[in-house]
Design a protein around this motif. Sequence first.
Motif, PDB file in Angstrom:
ATOM      1  N   LYS A  29       9.242 -30.253  46.642  1.00  0.00           N
ATOM      2  CA  LYS A  29       8.546 -29.238  45.847  1.00  0.00           C
ATOM      3  C   LYS A  29       9.498 -28.111  45.478  1.00  0.00           C
ATOM      4  O   LYS A  29      10.390 -27.764  46.237  1.00  0.00           O
ATOM      5  CB  LYS A  29       7.380 -28.636  46.642  1.00  0.00           C
ATOM      6  N   ARG A  30       9.251 -27.535  44.312  1.00  0.00           N
ATOM      7  CA  ARG A  30       9.996 -26.337  43.926  1.00  0.00           C
ATOM      8  C   ARG A  30       9.434 -25.158  44.715  1.00  0.00           C
ATOM      9  O   ARG A  30       8.246 -25.136  45.028  1.00  0.00           O
ATOM     10  CB  ARG A  30       9.826 -26.065  42.437  1.00  0.00           C
ATOM     11  N   PRO A  31      10.267 -24.158  45.020  1.00  0.00           N
ATOM     12  CA  PRO A  31       9.741 -22.999  45.732  1.00  0.00           C
ATOM     13  C   PRO A  31       8.728 -22.263  44.854  1.00  0.00           C
ATOM     14  O   PRO A  31       8.826 -22.295  43.621  1.00  0.00           O
ATOM     15  CB  PRO A  31      10.971 -22.128  45.985  1.00  0.00           C
ATOM     16  N   PRO A  32       7.752 -21.623  45.470  1.00  0.00           N
ATOM     17  CA  PRO A  32       6.739 -20.914  44.671  1.00  0.00           C
ATOM     18  C   PRO A  32       7.347 -19.737  43.908  1.00  0.00           C
ATOM     19  O   PRO A  32       8.339 -19.157  44.339  1.00  0.00           O
ATOM     20  CB  PRO A  32       5.744 -20.414  45.721  1.00  0.00           C
ATOM     21  N   LEU A  33       6.750 -19.419  42.796  1.00  0.00           N
ATOM     22  CA  LEU A  33       7.197 -18.284  41.988  1.00  0.00           C
ATOM     23  C   LEU A  33       6.247 -17.116  42.197  1.00  0.00           C
ATOM     24  O   LEU A  33       5.084 -17.299  42.565  1.00  0.00           O
ATOM     25  CB  LEU A  33       7.262 -18.680  40.515  1.00  0.00           C
ATOM     26  N   TYR A  34       6.753 -15.926  41.930  1.00  0.00           N
ATOM     27  CA  TYR A  34       5.985 -14.698  42.133  1.00  0.00           C
ATOM     28  C   TYR A  34       5.992 -13.855  40.868  1.00  0.00           C
ATOM     29  O   TYR A  34       7.030 -13.687  40.239  1.00  0.00           O
ATOM     30  CB  TYR A  34       6.580 -13.898  43.301  1.00  0.00           C
ATOM     31  N   LYS A  35       4.818 -13.339  40.533  1.00  0.00           N
ATOM     32  CA  LYS A  35       4.689 -12.441  39.388  1.00  0.00           C
ATOM     33  C   LYS A  35       5.004 -11.029  39.849  1.00  0.00           C
ATOM     34  O   LYS A  35       4.536 -10.601  40.903  1.00  0.00           O
ATOM     35  CB  LYS A  35       3.251 -12.465  38.844  1.00  0.00           C
ATOM     36  N   VAL A  36       5.791 -10.315  39.078  1.00  0.00           N
ATOM     37  CA  VAL A  36       6.050  -8.901  39.341  1.00  0.00           C
ATOM     38  C   VAL A  36       5.141  -8.130  38.396  1.00  0.00           C
ATOM     39  O   VAL A  36       5.118  -8.371  37.197  1.00  0.00           O
ATOM     40  CB  VAL A  36       7.531  -8.536  39.108  1.00  0.00           C
ATOM     41  N   LEU A  37       4.348  -7.229  38.982  1.00  0.00           N
ATOM     42  CA  LEU A  37       3.341  -6.480  38.234  1.00  0.00           C
ATOM     43  C   LEU A  37       3.686  -5.001  38.209  1.00  0.00           C
ATOM     44  O   LEU A  37       4.109  -4.439  39.224  1.00  0.00           O
ATOM     45  CB  LEU A  37       1.965  -6.653  38.890  1.00  0.00           C
ATOM     46  N   LEU A  38       3.474  -4.384  37.070  1.00  0.00           N
ATOM     47  CA  LEU A  38       3.636  -2.934  36.925  1.00  0.00           C
ATOM     48  C   LEU A  38       2.235  -2.358  36.764  1.00  0.00           C
ATOM     49  O   LEU A  38       1.440  -2.879  35.979  1.00  0.00           O
ATOM     50  CB  LEU A  38       4.487  -2.644  35.696  1.00  0.00           C
ATOM     51  N   LEU A  39       1.937  -1.306  37.533  1.00  0.00           N
ATOM     52  CA  LEU A  39       0.603  -0.709  37.535  1.00  0.00           C
ATOM     53  C   LEU A  39       0.595   0.633  36.812  1.00  0.00           C
ATOM     54  O   LEU A  39       1.546   1.401  36.907  1.00  0.00           O
ATOM     55  CB  LEU A  39       0.119  -0.518  38.975  1.00  0.00           C
ATOM     56  N   ASN A  40      -0.487   0.886  36.110  1.00  0.00           N
ATOM     57  CA  ASN A  40      -0.623   2.142  35.372  1.00  0.00           C
ATOM     58  C   ASN A  40      -0.944   3.301  36.320  1.00  0.00           C
ATOM     59  O   ASN A  40      -1.570   3.112  37.367  1.00  0.00           O
ATOM     60  CB  ASN A  40      -1.745   2.012  34.341  1.00  0.00           C
ATOM     61  N   ASP A  41      -0.502   4.464  35.964  1.00  0.00           N
ATOM     62  CA  ASP A  41      -0.917   5.701  36.639  1.00  0.00           C
ATOM     63  C   ASP A  41      -1.007   6.786  35.572  1.00  0.00           C
ATOM     64  O   ASP A  41      -0.589   6.584  34.442  1.00  0.00           O
ATOM     65  CB  ASP A  41       0.063   6.079  37.762  1.00  0.00           C
TER      66      ASP A  41
END
Length: 112
Positions: A29-41
């Motif tokens: 299996k390929r390693p899992p990927l992660y989403k990088v999220l930017l949050l509003n303020d």
Amino acid sequence: MTAWNVTMSDEHEGDDDASVVVETRSKTKRPPLYKVLLLNDDYTPMEFVVHVLERFFGMNHAQAFEVMLTVHKKGVAVVGVFSHEIAETKVAQVMDFARRHQHPLQCTMEKE
């Protein structure tokens, strides 16, 4: 003649072993990927967010501006998808950069 048949049989069995190895490799299996999220303020200037997107995520100005507007309007946006280590590093870099410039900008990651 019997010895010859045994040799052929041994060679055939060796071929089966090789095919098992190939099958095992295809199941990796390929390693899992992660989403990088930017949050509003409500405090971080829009231009600072654009700068962060250009500097840490390699976006050109137009792309960064569009993503910044998405963050502003929807409250969050995916700014990249990476391996765990790279996503973790990006989040740390953005958070450190925001703190050093006294902005409350939040950046997180989650499994895709």
